[in-house]
Design a protein around this motif. Structure first.
Motif, PDB file in Angstrom:
ATOM      1  N   THR A 169      35.201  43.002  42.666  1.00  0.00           N
ATOM      2  CA  THR A 169      36.276  42.214  43.575  1.00  0.00           C
ATOM      3  C   THR A 169      37.165  43.144  43.997  1.00  0.00           C
ATOM      4  OG1 THR A 169      36.403  40.670  41.290  1.00  0.00           O
ATOM      5  CG2 THR A 169      38.116  40.721  43.103  1.00  0.00           C
ATOM      6  N   HIS A 200      36.165  39.162  49.514  1.00  0.00           N
ATOM      7  CA  HIS A 200      36.885  39.710  48.459  1.00  0.00           C
ATOM      8  C   HIS A 200      35.676  40.181  47.704  1.00  0.00           C
ATOM      9  CE1 HIS A 200      40.327  37.683  49.908  1.00  0.00           C
ATOM     10  NE2 HIS A 200      39.855  36.455  49.852  1.00  0.00           N
ATOM     11  N   SER A 248      40.256  38.065  38.674  1.00  0.00           N
ATOM     12  CA  SER A 248      40.150  37.059  39.669  1.00  0.00           C
ATOM     13  C   SER A 248      40.441  37.680  40.982  1.00  0.00           C
ATOM     14  CB  SER A 248      40.612  35.832  39.434  1.00  0.00           C
ATOM     15  OG  SER A 248      41.791  35.700  39.599  1.00  0.00           O
ATOM     16  N   GLU A 249      39.812  37.342  42.311  1.00  0.00           N
ATOM     17  CA  GLU A 249      40.295  37.603  43.433  1.00  0.00           C
ATOM     18  C   GLU A 249      41.716  37.267  43.863  1.00  0.00           C
ATOM     19  OE1 GLU A 249      38.339  34.599  46.642  1.00  0.00           O
ATOM     20  OE2 GLU A 249      36.785  35.664  45.465  1.00  0.00           O
ATOM     21  N   ASP A 250      42.199  36.144  43.460  1.00  0.00           N
ATOM     22  CA  ASP A 250      43.402  35.606  43.726  1.00  0.00           C
ATOM     23  C   ASP A 250      44.359  36.729  42.900  1.00  0.00           C
ATOM     24  OD1 ASP A 250      42.647  33.611  45.162  1.00  0.00           O
ATOM     25  OD2 ASP A 250      42.882  32.076  43.898  1.00  0.00           O
ATOM     26  N   MET A 251      44.242  36.834  41.929  1.00  0.00           N
ATOM     27  CA  MET A 251      45.341  37.768  40.971  1.00  0.00           C
ATOM     28  C   MET A 251      45.173  39.023  41.732  1.00  0.00           C
ATOM     29  SD  MET A 251      46.960  35.917  38.976  1.00  0.00           S
ATOM     30  CE  MET A 251      46.935  34.767  40.333  1.00  0.00           C
ATOM     31  N   ILE A 277      44.625  40.189  44.843  1.00  0.00           N
ATOM     32  CA  ILE A 277      45.236  40.328  45.909  1.00  0.00           C
ATOM     33  C   ILE A 277      46.771  40.149  45.768  1.00  0.00           C
ATOM     34  CG2 ILE A 277      45.616  38.852  48.083  1.00  0.00           C
ATOM     35  CD1 ILE A 277      42.872  38.127  47.807  1.00  0.00           C
ATOM     36  N   GLU A 278      47.293  39.296  44.893  1.00  0.00           N
ATOM     37  CA  GLU A 278      48.760  39.348  44.689  1.00  0.00           C
ATOM     38  C   GLU A 278      49.342  40.355  43.738  1.00  0.00           C
ATOM     39  OE1 GLU A 278      51.865  35.840  43.321  1.00  0.00           O
ATOM     40  OE2 GLU A 278      49.709  35.650  43.414  1.00  0.00           O
ATOM     41  N   ARG A 285      43.108  35.659  35.034  1.00  0.00           N
ATOM     42  CA  ARG A 285      42.988  34.713  36.230  1.00  0.00           C
ATOM     43  C   ARG A 285      44.368  33.993  36.376  1.00  0.00           C
ATOM     44  NH1 ARG A 285      37.672  31.039  34.210  1.00  0.00           N
ATOM     45  NH2 ARG A 285      36.246  32.805  34.524  1.00  0.00           N
ATOM     46  N   GLU A 286      45.145  34.243  35.686  1.00  0.00           N
ATOM     47  CA  GLU A 286      46.832  34.089  35.736  1.00  0.00           C
ATOM     48  C   GLU A 286      47.771  34.924  35.579  1.00  0.00           C
ATOM     49  OE1 GLU A 286      47.621  30.608  33.121  1.00  0.00           O
ATOM     50  OE2 GLU A 286      46.517  31.563  31.479  1.00  0.00           O
TER      51      GLU A 286
END
Length: 405
Positions: free
Chosen positions: A43, A68, A200-203, A205-206, A245-246
């Motif tokens: 990732t 990503h 995860s990719e979202d986490m 990036i953030e 993931r969160e």
């Protein structure tokens, strides 16, 4: 047997690196080509320069990271591959050559370049040495890769750390280059981070953007924002932790470790500023907002007059208030306290925006140190921030006056 003494970008499980001289730079003793590789897909995420003029590798990497995912990073020094009519083509060729040698897809390669702007980059030296570069990949070659991305840097910048997530030992490693043409909103800096954490990719990036804003974007050397700045991270998940993931406790653990690494790199870049003799830290407390605290800290560190005073060991606190005064921040201009600190002690020089009686000999001794903290208490809120930079010396002009020669 796994090498248990791995450092830098090779500290996390499954990462390998190499660096060598391929011929882009005239000096044969200077490495100019580096490769970072994970033995499984990662990732990935990146932050980029905010300069409107961008190097060709930025555009290619952005395209490659739309999914990503990435598995390798190819970097050259000695030429920025910027403002060239064939720059995109060359950046793509760097990825294609790497992909062929690694048996990957070109779109799974991140590409970066650093060096002189506006000179065409010849692909031939890279083409001739890519096989050797790949063949020499090793899990103890972080330093070689770090040396391959250096330009005017005087020291290699590599760090790593280990931490626990749900009973799994995890690692983060990193290398960076940066010495001049550095100003908030990145710098002429490249930073590459590896980790065996599953996220995860979202986490990812953030967390990368959150940490970047508090570290690399708080460094300034000379007020110039470069064209090729890039901070990239690869996470291959080989530590075996449950995927983050969160924004939970595990996210916070990972963020704290990433912040530590990026802060270490940021301070190393600031201390190695072109011609620098001192690392300067501006530590702001009790500001109205986070935005105000950052604006004040960056304004002080970016001030050429403050930087010159620190070079001359002059406790000229008026220059600090001046820099605060033109910052884009909200504050009460009558409540500011200023003090200086180093390993030689500390001294208060300003209270409620008014000068104090100062022992000049003590101030001189404190400011002779090679690491100085400028403490600024705004007495106007609860927020704080730090920014890092260096003094402004005669050698800065000499280095940059002769950069191409």
């Amino acid at each position: 047997m796994e090498n248990i003494n791995k450092i830098g970008i090779c500290a996390p499980k499954g990462f390998y690196a190499n660096g060598l001289h391929c011929g882009i730079r005239k000096n044969k003793s200077k490495k100019d080509l580096s490769l970072i590789y994970s033995d499984v897909m990662c990732t990935a995420a990146s932050c980029y320069t905010q300069n409107k003029v961008k190097g060709a590798p930025i555009y290619v990497t952005k395209e490659h990271l739309e999914d990503h995912k990435a598995q390798a990073i190819i970097i050259n020094s000695g030429n920025a591959n910027t403002c060239n009519d064939n720059g995109i083509e060359i950046a793509n060729q760097m990825c294609e050559l790497s992909a062929t040698a690694l048996k990957l897809k070109p779109e799974d390669i991140i590409v970066a370049s650093t060096g002189v702007i506006g000179e065409k980059l010849d692909i031939t030296p890279i083409q001739n040495h890519i096989g050797e570069l790949v063949q020499g990949l090793n899990d103890n070659n972080s330093l070689a890769a770090c040396e391959g991305i250096m330009t005017t840097d005087t020291i290699a910048k590599q760090f790593d750390t280990a931490f626990e997530i749900d009973g799994h030992t995890c690692h983060i490693g990193a290398i960076a280059k940066g010495s001049g043409m550095i100003h908030p909103n990145m710098a002429t800096m490249l930073a590459f981070v590896t980790s065996d954490v599953a996220i995860s990719e979202d986490m990812l990036i953030e967390v990368l953007h959150e940490v970047c804003n508090d570290t690399f974007n708080m460094v300034t050397i000379d007020g110039d924002t470069s064209t090729n700045d890039m901070l990239s991270i690869l996470c291959n998940g080989k530590a075996g932790n449950p995927e983050i993931r969160e924004k939970n406790e595990n996210y916070a653990i990972f963020k704290n470790a990433l912040f530590k690494i990026c802060k270490d790199l940021s301070k190393a870049i600031a201390k190695d500023g072109e011609g620098a003799t001192k690392l300067l830290t501006c530590a702001v407390v009790h500001a109205k907002s986070d935005k105000d605290a950052k604006a004040i800290a960056k304004s002080v560190i970016a001030s050429s007059l403050v930087k010159s005073a620190m070079f001359g060991c002059d406790a000229n606190w008026g220059r600090i208030l001046c820099a605060i005064g033109y910052s884009d921040a909200q504050y009460d201009e009558t409540t500011i306290d200023v003090s200086f600190e180093s390993n030689a002690g500390s001294i208060a020089v300003c209270k409620n925006s008014q000068g104090l009686q100062v022992d000049e000999e003590k101030a001189l001794e404190i400011l002779k140190a090679d690491e100085i903290i400028i403490h600024v208490d705004m007495n106007n809120g609860e927020e704080s921030a730090e920014s890092w930079g260096c003094d402004l010396t005669y050698d800065y002009v000499k280095i940059n006056g002769e950069y191409r020669t």
